[in-house]
Design an enzyme around this catalytic site. Structure first.
Site, PDB file in Angstrom:
ATOM      1  N   SER A  50     -81.502 -47.421  16.799  1.00  0.00           N
ATOM      2  CA  SER A  50     -81.663 -46.745  16.107  1.00  0.00           C
ATOM      3  C   SER A  50     -81.887 -45.557  15.224  1.00  0.00           C
ATOM      4  O   SER A  50     -83.163 -45.837  15.249  1.00  0.00           O
ATOM      5  CB  SER A  50     -81.603 -47.862  14.709  1.00  0.00           C
ATOM      6  OG  SER A  50     -81.257 -46.821  13.456  1.00  0.00           O
ATOM      7  N   GLN A  98     -76.339 -52.387  11.501  1.00  0.00           N
ATOM      8  CA  GLN A  98     -75.804 -51.863  10.692  1.00  0.00           C
ATOM      9  C   GLN A  98     -74.697 -51.513  11.194  1.00  0.00           C
ATOM     10  O   GLN A  98     -74.019 -50.762  11.443  1.00  0.00           O
ATOM     11  CB  GLN A  98     -76.641 -49.923  10.702  1.00  0.00           C
ATOM     12  CG  GLN A  98     -77.425 -49.450  10.224  1.00  0.00           C
ATOM     13  CD  GLN A  98     -78.155 -48.515  10.930  1.00  0.00           C
ATOM     14  OE1 GLN A  98     -79.853 -48.701  11.847  1.00  0.00           O
ATOM     15  NE2 GLN A  98     -77.656 -47.056  10.213  1.00  0.00           N
ATOM     16  N   ASN A  99     -74.690 -51.992  12.749  1.00  0.00           N
ATOM     17  CA  ASN A  99     -72.942 -52.361  13.224  1.00  0.00           C
ATOM     18  C   ASN A  99     -71.926 -52.712  12.347  1.00  0.00           C
ATOM     19  O   ASN A  99     -72.210 -53.768  12.382  1.00  0.00           O
ATOM     20  CB  ASN A  99     -73.515 -52.659  14.786  1.00  0.00           C
ATOM     21  CG  ASN A  99     -74.699 -51.884  15.399  1.00  0.00           C
ATOM     22  OD1 ASN A  99     -74.619 -50.942  15.011  1.00  0.00           O
ATOM     23  ND2 ASN A  99     -75.429 -52.282  16.840  1.00  0.00           N
ATOM     24  N   HIS A 133     -72.939 -52.575   7.084  1.00  0.00           N
ATOM     25  CA  HIS A 133     -72.393 -51.693   6.835  1.00  0.00           C
ATOM     26  C   HIS A 133     -70.571 -53.087   7.539  1.00  0.00           C
ATOM     27  O   HIS A 133     -69.997 -51.622   7.547  1.00  0.00           O
ATOM     28  CB  HIS A 133     -72.230 -50.454   8.012  1.00  0.00           C
ATOM     29  CG  HIS A 133     -73.220 -49.763   7.424  1.00  0.00           C
ATOM     30  ND1 HIS A 133     -73.952 -49.223   8.306  1.00  0.00           N
ATOM     31  CD2 HIS A 133     -73.799 -49.614   5.849  1.00  0.00           C
ATOM     32  CE1 HIS A 133     -74.965 -49.223   7.652  1.00  0.00           C
ATOM     33  NE2 HIS A 133     -75.166 -48.972   6.426  1.00  0.00           N
ATOM     34  N   CYS A 143     -55.963 -67.283  -2.380  1.00  0.00           N
ATOM     35  CA  CYS A 143     -55.396 -67.541  -3.592  1.00  0.00           C
ATOM     36  C   CYS A 143     -54.498 -66.069  -4.543  1.00  0.00           C
ATOM     37  O   CYS A 143     -54.065 -66.069  -5.174  1.00  0.00           O
ATOM     38  CB  CYS A 143     -56.787 -66.917  -4.448  1.00  0.00           C
ATOM     39  SG  CYS A 143     -56.935 -64.968  -3.921  1.00  0.00           S
ATOM     40  N   LEU A 200     -84.927 -44.412  22.356  1.00  0.00           N
ATOM     41  CA  LEU A 200     -85.251 -43.749  23.206  1.00  0.00           C
ATOM     42  C   LEU A 200     -85.197 -42.189  22.724  1.00  0.00           C
ATOM     43  O   LEU A 200     -85.832 -41.179  23.759  1.00  0.00           O
ATOM     44  CB  LEU A 200     -83.947 -43.651  24.529  1.00  0.00           C
ATOM     45  CG  LEU A 200     -83.657 -44.359  24.765  1.00  0.00           C
ATOM     46  CD1 LEU A 200     -82.372 -43.839  26.070  1.00  0.00           C
ATOM     47  CD2 LEU A 200     -84.574 -44.720  26.351  1.00  0.00           C
ATOM     48  N   GLN A 201     -84.712 -42.619  21.634  1.00  0.00           N
ATOM     49  CA  GLN A 201     -85.183 -41.037  20.608  1.00  0.00           C
ATOM     50  C   GLN A 201     -86.511 -41.169  19.525  1.00  0.00           C
ATOM     51  O   GLN A 201     -86.093 -42.141  19.075  1.00  0.00           O
ATOM     52  CB  GLN A 201     -83.394 -40.137  19.464  1.00  0.00           C
ATOM     53  CG  GLN A 201     -82.694 -40.290  20.994  1.00  0.00           C
ATOM     54  CD  GLN A 201     -81.449 -39.832  20.484  1.00  0.00           C
ATOM     55  OE1 GLN A 201     -80.614 -41.106  19.768  1.00  0.00           O
ATOM     56  NE2 GLN A 201     -80.657 -39.012  20.238  1.00  0.00           N
TER      57      GLN A 201
END
Length: 362
Positions: free
Chosen positions: A281, A185-186, A205, A243, A306-307
Site C-alpha cells: 500500500s 483496501q482491495n 472498500h 426479504c 517498493l515505493q
C-alpha cells in the site's frame, strides 16, 4: 411621489454601477489571463526570440511569477515520478528486515495486517500508483473507474484471478495464530478466496463478489462479479434479496463513505492491535483513516512496499521487497513450511459459482 421617484433612480444607479464594476473586473481578469498565457508561451520560446524577450522585460513581476509556477510544477512531477519508482532492498538488507519482522510477529499478541493493491499485482490485478498502475497510467479520473473498467485493464475478469503467494501466506499465518486480522483496501476478494475467514477479514472498500441488503443486512456472496452496473453513487445490482428489498454492491469509490459496520470493525481492530503491518500500500488512502494512527498505545508499524509512503519515517521497519518474496522468506524465518496451494474446492467464491452460475450478461 418625487421622493419615490428619486429612490427608484438611486436604486437603478446603484445597480448600473455594480454592473459596470463587474464588467471592469471581468475585463481585468480576462486581460490578466491573456497576458499570463502569452508570458508562459514566451518562457518556452527560444532564447533568441526578440519578441518573447521584450514581453518578459516589459512584465518582470508576471514573468517571475510564471517562472516560479513552472518550477513548482516541474518539482511536483519529479516527486510523482520518484514516488512511482520501485526500489528493492538488496538480499542482505531484505534478509535482515524479514528476520526482524519475524521477531516482531512472534512477540505480538494481536497483529493486524493492512493490505493494498500491491499484494494483488502478481495476480495480474493492477495497482494504482505503481509504474503500471491505474493512477500512474491514466492520472486523474481513473481512480473512480468501475470494476468493469479495471477488469479491462487486467485483460481478464475478477473471477479468473487467483490468490497470490502472499495471499496464501497471510492465510497460513492466520491459521497458525500469528496474525489476528487482515484489513484490506482491495475489492478483488482474494483474501477470502485464499482462506482468510470472513470473521478475520475487514474489506474496507468492499468486495466485487458480495452484495448487501440495506433492509435486512444480508450480504450474499456470489460466484460472479456483481459490479456490472456499478459506478460512483450508483450501486444497485438489479437483484432482490430474499426479504424482497433491492440489493446493492459493496464497493466504496473515492469520495464515498465506508459502510458503518465495516468502519466499526476496522476501528476495533486498530484499537486491539499491538503490531500493524502494511503490505503493498502507498498509504495515500490509509493515512486519512486517523483511527489507525492515533491509538493511545501507538503499536509498532511495519511497511512492506517498493515505493515511498507518507509513513516511512514513523515506521519501526520498512521492507522494500515484492510481497510474494517477502512472505515466502517470512514463513521460512518463522520455521514454517510453504502454505498449501490454492484449492478451488475451499474457495467460497468458486463454490458459490458452482451452486449458482452467473447470470447472462446484461
Amino acid at each position: 411621489e418625487m421622493a419615490d421617484s428619486s429612490s427608484s433612480a438611486s436604486v437603478a444607479d446603484s445597480r448600473d454601477a455594480k454592473k459596470a464594476a463587474a464588467a471592469i473586473e471581468r475585463s481585468r481578469r480576462e486581460a490578466a489571463a491573456a497576458l499570463s498565457s502569452k508570458i508562459r508561451a514566451a518562457l518556452r520560446a527560444p532564447e533568441h526570440d526578440a519578441a518573447a524577450a521584450a514581453l518578459l522585460a516589459a512584465h518582470p513581476a508576471e514573468a517571475t511569477a510564471a517562472r516560479a509556477a513552472a518550477a513548482r510544477t516541474a518539482a511536483r512531477k519529479a516527486q510523482e515520478a520518484a514516488n512511482a519508482a520501485e526500489v528493492e532492498d538488496d538480499a542482505a538488507t531484505l534478509g535482515r528486515g524479514v528476520a526482524r519482522l519475524a521477531a516482531l510477529l512472534r512477540s505480538a499478541r494481536h497483529a493486524v495486517v493492512y493490505t493494498g493493491a500491491g499484494v494483488s499485482t502478481s495476480a495480474r490485478i493492477p495497482d494504482y500508483r505503481g509504474p503500471q498502475g491505474i493512477w500512474t497510467q491514466h492520472k486523474r479520473g481513473a481512480h473512480n473507474a468501475s470494476s468493469a473498467a479495471r477488469a479491462q485493464l487486467m485483460a481478464m475478469p475478477f473471477e479468473d484471478a487467483r490468490p497470490t503467494a502472499a495471499h496464501l501466506a497471510l492465510a497460513e499465518l492466520h491459521r497458525r495464530g500469528l496474525i489476528a486480522a487482515v484489513v484490506s483496501q482491495n475489492v478483488d476478494g482474494l483474501h477470502l478466496r485464499s482462506g482468510v475467514p470472513a470473521a478475520a477479514l475487514c474489506e474496507l472498500h468492499g468486495n466485487v463478489f458480495r452484495e448487501r441488503c440495506a433492509a435486512c443486512g444480508a450480504e450474499p456472496l456470489r460466484g460472479f462479479d456483481v459490479t456490472a452496473r456499478s459506478a460512483y453513487h450508483r450501486h444497485a445490482t438489479g437483484r432482490a434479496c430474499g426479504c424482497g428489498a433491492p440489493l446493492a454492491d459493496t464497493i466504496v469509490y473515492f469520495g464515498e463513505k465506508v459502510h458503518g459496520a465495516t468502519l466499526a470493525r476496522a476501528q476495533a481492530e486498530a484499537a486491539a492491535a499491538d503490531l500493524c503491518i502494511f503490505v503493498g500500500s502507498s498509504l495515500k488512502v490509509l493515512q486519512s483513516y486517523k483511527f489507525i494512527w492515533q491509538q493511545p498505545r501507538r503499536p509498532p508499524i511495519v511497511i512492506v512496499n517498493l515505493q515511498p509512503t507518507p509513513k516511512d519515517r514513523s515506521a519501526a521497519l520498512k521492507i522494500r521487497g515484492r510481497c510474494d518474496d517477502v512472505f515466502a522468506r517470512l514463513l521460512a524465518a518463522l520455521d514454517l513450511p510453504p502454505p498449501p496451494p490454492y484449492d478451488p474446492a475451499a474457495d467460497p467464491v468458486a463454490r458459490a459459482a458452482a451452486e449458482n452460475p452467473p447470470p447472462p450478461p446484461p
